[in-house]
Design an enzyme around this catalytic site. Structure first.
Site, PDB file in Angstrom:
ATOM      1  N   CYS A   1      34.378 113.060  23.212  1.00 37.74           N
ATOM      2  CA  CYS A   1      33.900 114.334  22.661  1.00 37.74           C
ATOM      3  C   CYS A   1      34.079 114.491  21.157  1.00 37.74           C
ATOM      4  CB  CYS A   1      34.485 115.514  23.419  1.00 37.74           C
ATOM      5  SG  CYS A   1      36.272 115.597  23.411  1.00 37.74           S
TER       6      CYS A   1
ATOM      7  N   LYS B   1      47.527 119.597  32.443  1.00 39.09           N
ATOM      8  CA  LYS B   1      47.111 120.269  31.209  1.00 39.09           C
ATOM      9  C   LYS B   1      46.135 121.384  31.521  1.00 39.09           C
ATOM     10  CE  LYS B   1      44.220 119.221  27.295  1.00 39.09           C
ATOM     11  NZ  LYS B   1      43.381 118.265  26.674  1.00 39.09           N
TER      12      LYS B   1
ATOM     13  N   SER C   1      46.717 123.763  22.523  1.00 42.81           N
ATOM     14  CA  SER C   1      46.520 124.482  21.264  1.00 42.81           C
ATOM     15  C   SER C   1      46.551 125.999  21.427  1.00 42.81           C
ATOM     16  CB  SER C   1      45.203 124.046  20.623  1.00 42.81           C
ATOM     17  OG  SER C   1      44.110 124.248  21.506  1.00 42.81           O
TER      18      SER C   1
ATOM     19  N   LYS D   1      43.316 118.090  34.588  1.00 40.95           N
ATOM     20  CA  LYS D   1      42.929 118.808  33.381  1.00 40.95           C
ATOM     21  C   LYS D   1      41.980 119.917  33.781  1.00 40.95           C
ATOM     22  CE  LYS D   1      40.845 118.049  28.863  1.00 40.95           C
ATOM     23  NZ  LYS D   1      40.305 117.034  27.957  1.00 40.95           N
TER      24      LYS D   1
HETATM   25  C1  PBG Z   1      39.438 116.047  24.853  1.00 40.25           C
HETATM   26  C2  PBG Z   1      40.681 116.823  24.644  1.00 40.25           C
HETATM   27  C3  PBG Z   1      40.807 118.216  24.524  1.00 40.25           C
HETATM   28  C4  PBG Z   1      42.180 118.464  24.322  1.00 40.25           C
HETATM   29  C5  PBG Z   1      42.832 117.245  24.316  1.00 40.25           C
HETATM   30  N1  PBG Z   1      41.899 116.246  24.544  1.00 40.25           N
HETATM   31  C6  PBG Z   1      39.783 119.265  24.470  1.00 40.25           C
HETATM   32  C7  PBG Z   1      38.842 119.509  25.587  1.00 40.25           C
HETATM   33  O1  PBG Z   1      38.939 118.955  26.682  1.00 40.25           O
HETATM   34  O2  PBG Z   1      37.931 120.294  25.334  1.00 40.25           O
HETATM   35  C8  PBG Z   1      42.794 119.824  24.127  1.00 40.25           C
HETATM   36  C9  PBG Z   1      44.163 119.850  23.547  1.00 40.25           C
HETATM   37  C10 PBG Z   1      44.607 121.176  23.048  1.00 40.25           C
HETATM   38  O3  PBG Z   1      43.946 122.217  23.251  1.00 40.25           O
HETATM   39  O4  PBG Z   1      45.671 121.218  22.405  1.00 40.25           O
HETATM   40  N2  PBG Z   1      39.414 114.852  24.121  1.00 40.25           N
END
Ligand code: PBG
Length: 309
Positions: A103, A229, A255, A176
């Site tokens: 991504c 996560k 985040s 996730k």
């Molecule tokens: C995708 C990825 C994401 C995060 C880590 N790896 C974003 C998503 O899936 O949209 C999010 C990590 C965070 O919010 O701290 N490569």
């Protein structure tokens, strides 16, 4: 004396966002205290992180250009490949974990190769294999596939072993959730999808039994560590995973979970140090062996002081 849970710097993994250029530290507006770093700055930061007793970093790359497949993701001189080499050369004892996903590298911002608006799972696996091997060749210790594609763990294990990288471990983002808590990260890593969302492959927040199924599948496929996560809205899932899985469990304190506390603390509504101790202790108490957190360096420094209360 009677505390059941104690935090230690050894519990933490620090995420770093790497950008091209020299001597760059771009603060991320939605994540106070976190910046995108050029490789030289990331090396300096890594040395500090290791000196604090934090065992690992998790690297995310921002490429110079994006395209439909994300070619820089598996380029020998890609941003992550440069960062891995430089960090391992300067701080060899620090474990380097790399994000393996499409991504941040694709112009459409999705985690896979597209046909129209649909992600092609198996074509995406081929790209993930190339990315994982390329990171291993650059010196990564652990690769962390985060795209939730079906069979990604076994595909990456096969590719790594086939290329002589039997020693490289896989930290699978097994569980996730499709979460609103990734909002600030998408600024930080510039990886927001150009259309639609990630609900075709990320999990429904309502489901915990499905999480167990995802964990068991990834264990079977050869994962070395399992990630759950986000962390805070899913502490029950961390606990249930702990009970059925003997692999190390890693929780990602994402985040949005970080930025909410920062924002409230800025307004004087909560005491940041106190709340952060509670957040991280809760995640470890729920059963996580390791926590990926943007607070890692700050909290590790605090834990090193004589009195933390
Ligand atoms: C995708 C990825 C994401 C995060 C880590 N790896 C974003 C998503 O899936 O949209 C999010 C990590 C965070 O919010 O701290 N490569």
């Amino acid at each position: 004396m009677l505390s059941e849970t104690a935090l230690s710097p050894a519990d933490f993994i620090t995420p770093l966002f790497i950008v091209h250029g020299n001597d760059i530290s771009n603060p991320i507006a939605s994540m106070p205290g976190v910046a995108q770093l050029s490789v030289d700055r990331a090396v300096a930061e890594s040395a500090k992180i290791a000196a604090l007793g934090i065992p690992a970093v998790l690297l995310f790359g921002l490429p110079a250009t994006k395209d439909a497949v994300g070619k820089e993701n598996f380029a020998d001189d890609g941003i992550i490949q440069q960062a891995i080499g430089a960090i391992k050369a300067a701080v060899p004892e620090l474990v380097v974990i790399t994000d393996v996903c499409l991504c941040e590298y694709t112009d459409h911002g999705h985690c896979g190769v597209l046909d129209g608006e649909e992600i092609l799972n198996d074509e995406t696996l081929e790209v993930l294999q190339r990315v994982a091997v390329s990171h291993a060749e650059a010196g990564a210790d652990v690769v962390a596939p985060s795209g939730m594609m079906d069979s990604m763990v076994v595909a990456i294990r096969d590719a790594l072993d086939g290329d002589g990288h039997e020693q490289v471990s896989i930290l699978s983002y097994a569980v996730k959730y499709a979460s609103g808590f990734y909002g600030p990260f998408r600024d930080a890593a510039d990886g927001a999808p150009a259309f639609g969302d990630r609900r075709s492959h990320q999990m429904d927040p309502a489901n915990a039994r499905e999480a167990i199924r995802e964990v068991l599948l990834d264990v079977d496929e050869g994962a070395d560590m399992i990630m759950v996560k986000p962390a805070l809205s899913y502490l029950d899932v961390i606990r249930q995973t702990r009970e059925i899985c003997s692999l190390p469990i890693v929780a990602y304190n994402v985040s949005g979970e970080y930025s909410m506390v920062k924002a409230a603390a800025e307004r004087g509504w909560v005491d940041e140090d106190r709340v952060v101790n509670e957040v991280l202790t809760g995640i470890v108490r729920a059963g996580a062996d390791l926590v990926i957190t943007y607070w890692a360096p700050e909290v590790a420094a605090r834990l090193g002081e004589p009195s933390i209360q």
